[in-house]
Design a protein around this motif. Structure first.
Motif, short mmCIF file in Angstrom:
data_model
loop_
_atom_site.label_atom_id
_atom_site.label_comp_id
_atom_site.label_asym_id
_atom_site.label_seq_id
_atom_site.Cartn_x
_atom_site.Cartn_y
_atom_site.Cartn_z
N VAL A 46 0.85 -1.18 0.00
CA VAL A 46 0.00 0.00 0.00
C VAL A 46 0.89 1.24 0.00
O VAL A 46 1.98 1.25 0.57
CB VAL A 46 -0.93 -0.03 1.24
CG1 VAL A 46 -0.14 0.00 2.54
CG2 VAL A 46 -1.95 1.10 1.20
N TYR A 47 0.39 2.30 -0.69
CA TYR A 47 1.09 3.59 -0.66
C TYR A 47 0.71 4.33 0.62
O TYR A 47 -0.46 4.34 1.04
CB TYR A 47 0.71 4.43 -1.88
CG TYR A 47 1.21 3.87 -3.20
CD1 TYR A 47 2.58 3.69 -3.41
CD2 TYR A 47 0.33 3.54 -4.22
CE1 TYR A 47 3.05 3.18 -4.61
CE2 TYR A 47 0.79 3.03 -5.42
CZ TYR A 47 2.15 2.84 -5.61
OH TYR A 47 2.61 2.33 -6.80
N LEU A 48 1.71 5.00 1.23
CA LEU A 48 1.51 5.70 2.49
C LEU A 48 2.09 7.10 2.42
O LEU A 48 3.02 7.36 1.66
CB LEU A 48 2.21 4.95 3.64
CG LEU A 48 1.88 3.49 3.88
CD1 LEU A 48 2.84 2.91 4.91
CD2 LEU A 48 0.45 3.33 4.35
N SER A 49 1.50 7.96 3.26
CA SER A 49 2.13 9.26 3.53
C SER A 49 1.90 9.56 5.00
O SER A 49 0.98 9.00 5.62
CB SER A 49 1.54 10.36 2.65
OG SER A 49 0.16 10.58 2.96
N THR A 50 2.73 10.41 5.57
CA THR A 50 2.62 10.70 7.01
C THR A 50 2.65 12.20 7.25
O THR A 50 2.94 13.00 6.35
CB THR A 50 3.78 10.04 7.78
OG1 THR A 50 4.99 10.75 7.49
CG2 THR A 50 3.92 8.57 7.43
N SER A 51 2.39 12.55 8.50
CA SER A 51 2.45 13.95 8.91
C SER A 51 3.89 14.41 9.09
O SER A 51 4.14 15.61 9.24
CB SER A 51 1.68 14.14 10.22
OG SER A 51 2.17 13.24 11.21
N ASP A 52 4.85 13.48 9.07
CA ASP A 52 6.24 13.86 9.30
C ASP A 52 6.92 14.40 8.04
O ASP A 52 7.92 15.10 8.14
CB ASP A 52 7.04 12.63 9.80
CG ASP A 52 6.67 12.27 11.23
OD1 ASP A 52 5.93 13.05 11.86
OD2 ASP A 52 7.11 11.21 11.70
N SER A 53 6.41 14.04 6.84
CA SER A 53 7.03 14.52 5.60
C SER A 53 6.03 14.39 4.45
O SER A 53 4.96 13.82 4.61
CB SER A 53 8.30 13.71 5.29
OG SER A 53 7.95 12.40 4.90
N ASP A 54 6.45 14.90 3.28
CA ASP A 54 5.59 14.81 2.10
C ASP A 54 5.87 13.55 1.28
O ASP A 54 5.24 13.33 0.24
CB ASP A 54 5.81 16.05 1.20
CG ASP A 54 5.36 17.34 1.90
OD1 ASP A 54 4.43 17.25 2.72
OD2 ASP A 54 5.95 18.40 1.62
N ARG A 55 6.80 12.76 1.66
CA ARG A 55 7.22 11.60 0.88
C ARG A 55 6.07 10.60 0.71
O ARG A 55 5.24 10.44 1.59
CB ARG A 55 8.40 10.89 1.54
CG ARG A 55 9.65 11.75 1.65
CD ARG A 55 10.80 10.96 2.26
NE ARG A 55 10.45 10.42 3.58
CZ ARG A 55 11.27 9.66 4.31
NH1 ARG A 55 12.49 9.36 3.84
NH2 ARG A 55 10.89 9.21 5.48
N VAL A 56 6.10 9.93 -0.43
CA VAL A 56 5.20 8.81 -0.65
C VAL A 56 6.01 7.53 -0.41
O VAL A 56 7.07 7.34 -1.01
CB VAL A 56 4.62 8.80 -2.08
CG1 VAL A 56 3.79 7.53 -2.32
CG2 VAL A 56 3.76 10.04 -2.30
N LEU A 57 5.52 6.70 0.47
CA LEU A 57 6.22 5.49 0.87
C LEU A 57 5.45 4.26 0.38
O LEU A 57 4.22 4.31 0.19
CB LEU A 57 6.36 5.41 2.39
CG LEU A 57 6.94 6.65 3.09
CD1 LEU A 57 6.86 6.49 4.60
CD2 LEU A 57 8.38 6.89 2.64
#
Length: 582
Positions: free
Chosen positions: A145-156
């Protein structure tokens, strides 16, 4: 010089070891930890989380930590949370890792399903900060699954499945029906449409209360308690429009009452009518919440009282039994334990004789382990229906001034079971025919049929005479010496003991009362004599005479007029030549 070199070398090795374990090794561990943390999607400790918000496309769930590390649901309903399910969800978020960075600064998050994420989880921490994880689309190739977080704009990209993080209100809500400590339970009452079961705690055990008290099977009661404690709500009825007056509270299908040490904390479960989806409406006295229990869980409570009765047949400890009596239509056998020796029993009726020690030990073990197969009825109106008027057989056990009685009635049609009941009880039960045969021993089986009774350690000399020669063994210390027909010193010790063992195991099959039976005693096939160290004759045994159709010969002990039939094998087991001792 060599000493100094050795000393310097030792110091060097100590220094290297100190450097490795004090600096290099901790640094290596720290490096591994940093690598693990660097691949974690978010860095937080689950114990710091105070609230959890789960937002999907058409749902929103809000959870808040309560006292004692418990959790509560705040939205969309207010209810107690499922502690195990919530802790598992937090553990998965804490350990969630990504395998690679797909895009450091995505221009269009919608390409990854992250503009309007499939699931947005927000963790509110104790330091007033919050952590957010957005779950987007699954990749077009492979899993994850693709993820993003509040810590950065990166797509993981993570290899985990987003399904592990999508939770329904039902999954996160506490589904416990009744919460209690079984050690504080005092009474259990289950009232059905037709029958009622009432159990009361008595010491460490339980009693089934009916017209009279019956000892309950501890494992069966514990199984019932476990079923009550671990029952789970199948479905919550939160919409009043789903609930109708036909739930059946006025005439419930089943009610369960649990009375605890503090009566004020007693619990009540009411089970009403059937619902539309293989269950029944239910509620407790703790709240107005209506829910549905599965039909399978309800069936676990709709027990028959006979299934809770203790299936231990004999309630008298075997070590406390002083008398045993067997009765049938033809005879009565009565045995009594010796007051001086626990393992010694005497037959006192219909004859007076020693009881066989091994047989009695076996009987006591069978009494101790005897189990009831099943209960037929807890009360009976007409004893004749089961063959108790009069009983077919009776077993009586006396312990001190108390007497315990087992009555046997008719056999079942397939002859596999007997109907039975105990004194002072109205319950009728079945015990297997095999068990009956093990308990009701015959006089022949109970009687001590050993012909020779002596202490092995007291024997000093053994002589047995055949028509053709005489053999004689003498024991000195641990060794045996063959004195006749030739002297052989220090023969193998087990051979002498083997002769003694053979003599101690000689048993008779029957007594022979015919006067003509003693005509052979002057010319026996073998005459055996045993002396002690003081040359006192301990016992004399003669065997011989005509052999019957069953391969048995005659025997006489200590020149007593009584003649016995014994198996010919006892005669054959005695060594007849000195060759065995060489």
């Amino acid at each position: 010089m060599k000493f100094k070199e050795t000393f310097y070398l030792a110091c060097l090795l100590v220094g290297i070891a100190a450097y490795y374990f004090g600096i290099e090794k901790p640094a290596e561990k720290e490096k591994i930890l940093q690598q693990e943390l660097s691949s974690n999607v978010l860095s937080f400790k689950k114990d710091d989380v105070q609230k959890i918000e789960l937002k999907g496309n058409d749902s929103s769930i809000l959870l808040a930590k309560a006292k004692s590390e418990n959790w509560n649901l705040l939205e969309p309903v207010q209810a107690k949370g499922d502690l195990d399910a919530i802790n598992l969800l937090l553990a998965r978020m804490e350990s969630l890792q990504f395998t690679r960075i797909v895009d450091e600064a995505p221009k269009d998050p919608e390409l990854f399903g992250l503009k309007n994420p499939f699931l947005k989880t927000t963790l509110f921490l104790s330091d007033n900060n919050k952590k957010i994880i957005n779950f987007g689309d699954n990749p077009p190739i492979g899993s994850g699954v693709y993820l993003s977080t509040s810590d950065s704009d990166r797509v993981l990209l993570s290899n985990d499945s987003r399904d592990d993080f999508i939770k329904s209100v039902y999954e996160l809500r506490d589904k416990t029906v009744l919460s209690f400590n079984d050690k504080k339970l005092k009474k259990i009452k289950i009232e059905g449409e037709v029958k009622t079961i009432q159990l009361e705690k008595e010491g460490e055990g339980w009693e089934l209360i009916q017209k009279e008290k019956h000892k309950a099977d501890l494992s069966a009661v514990q199984h019932l308690i476990n079923n009550l404690r671990f029952q789970k709500i199948k479905q919550f009825v939160d919409d009043p429009n789903e609930f109708t007056a036909s739930a059946g509270w006025l005439s419930p299908y089943l009610t369960v009452t649990l009375e605890q040490e503090d009566v004020a904390n007693s619990l009540l479960l009411i089970v009403g009518n059937e619902s539309a989806d293989q269950g029944r409406y239910a509620r407790t006295n703790l709240s107005d919440q209506i829910f549905i229990l599965s039909s399978a869980d309800i069936a676990d409570l709709a027990l028959d009282s006979v299934n809770l009765l203790d299936k231990t047949l004999v309630t008298v400890p075997s070590s406390e039994i002083s008398q045993i009596e067997f009765q049938d239509s033809e005879s009565t056998i009565r045995l009594q334990r010796s007051s001086n020796e626990q393992s010694s029993w005497q037959i006192i009726s219909p004859i007076e004789s020693r009881a066989d020690v091994l047989t009695m030990n076996s009987l006591l073990a069978d009494l101790r382990e005897a189990r009831i197969s099943n209960f037929a009825q807890t009360t009976i109106e007409d004893p004749k229906l089961f063959g108790f008027d009069p009983p077919q057989r009776i077993l009586k056990i006396r312990s001190g001034q108390k007497e315990w009685t087992l009555e046997l009635g008719n056999q079942s049609l397939d002859k596999e079971m007997y109907f039975a009941r105990r004194s002072g009880e109205s319950a009728v039960f079945n015990i297997s025919t095999r068990l009956v045969e093990k308990l009701f021993r015959s006089l022949h089986d109970l009687r001590d049929r050993k012909l020779l009774n002596f202490e092995t350690d007291a024997v000093h000399r053994i002589r047995w005479e055949f028509p053709h020669q005489t053999l004689e063994l003498v024991q000195t210390g641990k060794f045996w010496t063959l004195e006749k027909p030739e002297r052989i010193e220090k023969i193998r010790s087990f051979l002498g003991n083997e002769v003694l063992w053979t003599l101690k195991t000689i048993e008779y099959d029957q007594k022979v009362d015919s006067p003509a039976a003693s005509s052979w005693v002057d010319t026996p096939a073998v005459k055996l004599e045993i002396w002690d160290e003081k040359a006192t004759l301990i016992a004399t045994l003669k065997m011989g005479g005509p052999e019957d159709e069953q391969g048995r010969v005659l025997a006489q002990v200590n020149n007593d007029p009584q003649i016995y039939r014994v198996s010919k094998r006892f005669l054959q087991e005695l060594p007849s030549s000195p060759s065995k001792f060489k």
